[in-house]
Design an enzyme around this catalytic site. Sequence first.
Site, PDB file in Angstrom:
ATOM      1  N   CYS A   1      34.206  62.638  28.997  1.00 49.81           N
ATOM      2  CA  CYS A   1      34.631  62.600  30.398  1.00 49.81           C
ATOM      3  C   CYS A   1      34.036  61.372  31.075  1.00 49.81           C
ATOM      4  O   CYS A   1      33.273  60.622  30.461  1.00 49.81           O
ATOM      5  CB  CYS A   1      34.200  63.859  31.141  1.00 49.81           C
ATOM      6  SG  CYS A   1      32.425  63.948  31.429  1.00 49.81           S
TER       7      CYS A   1
ATOM      8  N   ASP B   1      48.426  23.276  45.573  1.00 49.28           N
ATOM      9  CA  ASP B   1      48.315  21.850  45.268  1.00 49.28           C
ATOM     10  C   ASP B   1      49.729  21.304  45.042  1.00 49.28           C
ATOM     11  O   ASP B   1      50.629  22.056  44.664  1.00 49.28           O
ATOM     12  CB  ASP B   1      47.456  21.688  44.013  1.00 49.28           C
ATOM     13  CG  ASP B   1      47.335  20.236  43.591  1.00 49.28           C
ATOM     14  OD1 ASP B   1      47.100  19.390  44.466  1.00 49.28           O
ATOM     15  OD2 ASP B   1      47.495  19.958  42.389  1.00 49.28           O
TER      16      ASP B   1
END
Length: 739
Positions: free
Chosen positions: A16, A428
């Site tokens: 778990c 850019d």
Amino acid sequence: MTDKTTKRLSISGMSCAGCVSTVENALKYTSGVDDVAVNFAEHTAVVKGNATTEEMIKAVVAAGYDAAELRDAKDEAEKEAAELEHYRALVRKTVVASIVGVPLFLTGVFGVMPDIEGSGQVFWLFIGVISLFVLSYSGRHFYIGAWKAFKTHNANMDTLIALGTGTAWLYSVLISLFPLIVPLEARHVYYEAAVIIIALINFGSALEMRARSKTSEAIKRLIGLQPKTARVIRDGKEIDIAVDEVGLDETLRVRPGEKIPVDGVLIDGHSSIDESMLTGEPLPVEKTVDDQVVGGTINKTGSFLFKAKRIGKDTALARIIDMVRQAQNSKPAIGRLADRISAVFVPAVLIIAVFTFLIWFNFGPEPRVSYTLVATMTVLIIACPCALGLATPISIMVGVGKAAELGVLIRNGEALQRAGQLTTVVIDKTGTVTLGKPKVSSIVTAGEFSDSELLKFAAQAELGSEHPLAEAIVESAREQGLVLIEANKFEAIAGLGVNVDVEGRSILFGNQKLMKNNDIDLGELVQQAEELAENAQTPMYLAIDGKVAGIVSVADPIKTDSKEAIARLQALGLKVVMLTGDNLLTANAVARQVGIDNVIANVLPFDKEAKIAELQQRGEIVAMVGDGINDAPALARADVGFAIGTGTDVAIESADITLMSGSLHGVSNAIGVSKATVRNIKQNLFGAFVYNTLGIPIAAGVLFPFFGIMLNPIIAGAAMAMSSVTVVSNANRLRFFKP
């Protein structure tokens, strides 16, 4: 071992989410370990540091689990085979428990079982022995896991199941042996509950494992792309060898329809290559001599020879697989919150179970003992934190894998979560909006020379130059088949152009200032040059023997999909900013063509980072999209950095997210995957929290005083088993995501 490395371990025995923190802590406190990420969904751990593998495994074993290092495809195959065998074992255990549990349950419902007193006592003791066999076979792993956790002072899901079913069985045996110790109405056994709960939880685990295997299909597909053999040329002969045996700079042949075995450079022949696995783009890419080829891509048409330049773990595909794996193991902030809750969840449930027992035992109605047992057992069974622990990692695994299929490599879970929160995208210009490969775009003649003659003289003038614009002019001339002669005299004039003598002529080639300094009358060409500049072109004047001959203009072409991709970003409500070192005139011209209103030009590479910081100070959540090399500081400063990757020159280390295709559509795809994944995580967490928040009080009997309702432990077991299956199934919906 002195160098810091990254190792990947297979962890077995985790039942778990509570186990995650136990394993992580065990590894974190190992000397030499710097960072640990345990993935409950994949049952693996990625460990960074200079500790030895033996030390790591020893720490995991001491914590009550088993571990093995995953080094190559063989280890992965063994792990997969072990998981398949575990799945089959769970199915067998489910069947055995069901064969005993279901008839017991049905006969109890229809009231055909003998009473527990008198002659029926022997029958129930026999059933106790049979159910003990079932619990020891079908539930053995739960009890072993609980014992290991107890020895290491921990508690996990196994603890809850072992306590719940073990208590039910022990109580039932006690009643079977001494039925008179409790009132008549309390003489009820719970063998069927213990057995069916074990069956249901095993069945749920099997379904969960099967569903989890689908979440790693993206990785499996990537691994499947790696060829097993290669055809090398040794001693003049072509031989087939295992791809692991290929050496650097060896010459290999690839025939039509074959996968390229490693990364390299084409040295003979030409072909079209399907690079969709790398970029997500379906159209084949033409390749000729000196072009790079990538391992795992598919040769479509021609046969060619290439030289191996990257092999083994250095190939682009191997690096992509490694990056995807690391991203799948990473945790965003939302996942770390769930882990912290899971770490204390089981101890909290044990405390709630104790309170439930005390309240029912002291204040409950008769048969008090039966009600106390049922309520306590139901709380223990229903309160599994598996769904909570799976909620984040299972969605991250599928989301990162889906992004990889779309040609978007996400480096970590934090970037995946952050990408969906962006407000501004900074782009850019060169190589991002444009191709980054200047080409001759216009030729304007002003005299007796033709276009091809003008181009020829310009190319001959630039033969000695290494400037990118010069290379574009020379390449264009050669593409037209023009024969170029080297200049007798070559003089590069900084910031202006060149002055050369070639074919008995004096050539000046450069900007307006160069012409003015040499008293060249430009006439109407000045206006034409200005018009070209306004259209994002770089015009250069050519003068022959003291008289202007024309203009050769060079431009960096805009990518065909840049305008559409930017419009898509704007449609998402994002502000798009162009950030470039180019001059404002050219930047504005490019921005107009692609629909960008906000332009920041004339910015040096090291100043780009400051511009990103300015936007962040205004409260913007900023993405930076660049080539991953010149823009590295800005990519690092941004909240999410997107590196444009092309071919094998993938800027994997430069940014949070790499766009393999080089297309700006990848940014929108990444944002789409991010939003879908985070939404999926929230759905999973909400479901898990609601399940536990509502389930535990109902199991404890909060509805009994008002409605007389007690939750059956068998129903609690079914609910617990299906909660994890629901979470995994919901995460798998991401596999069908389309941008």
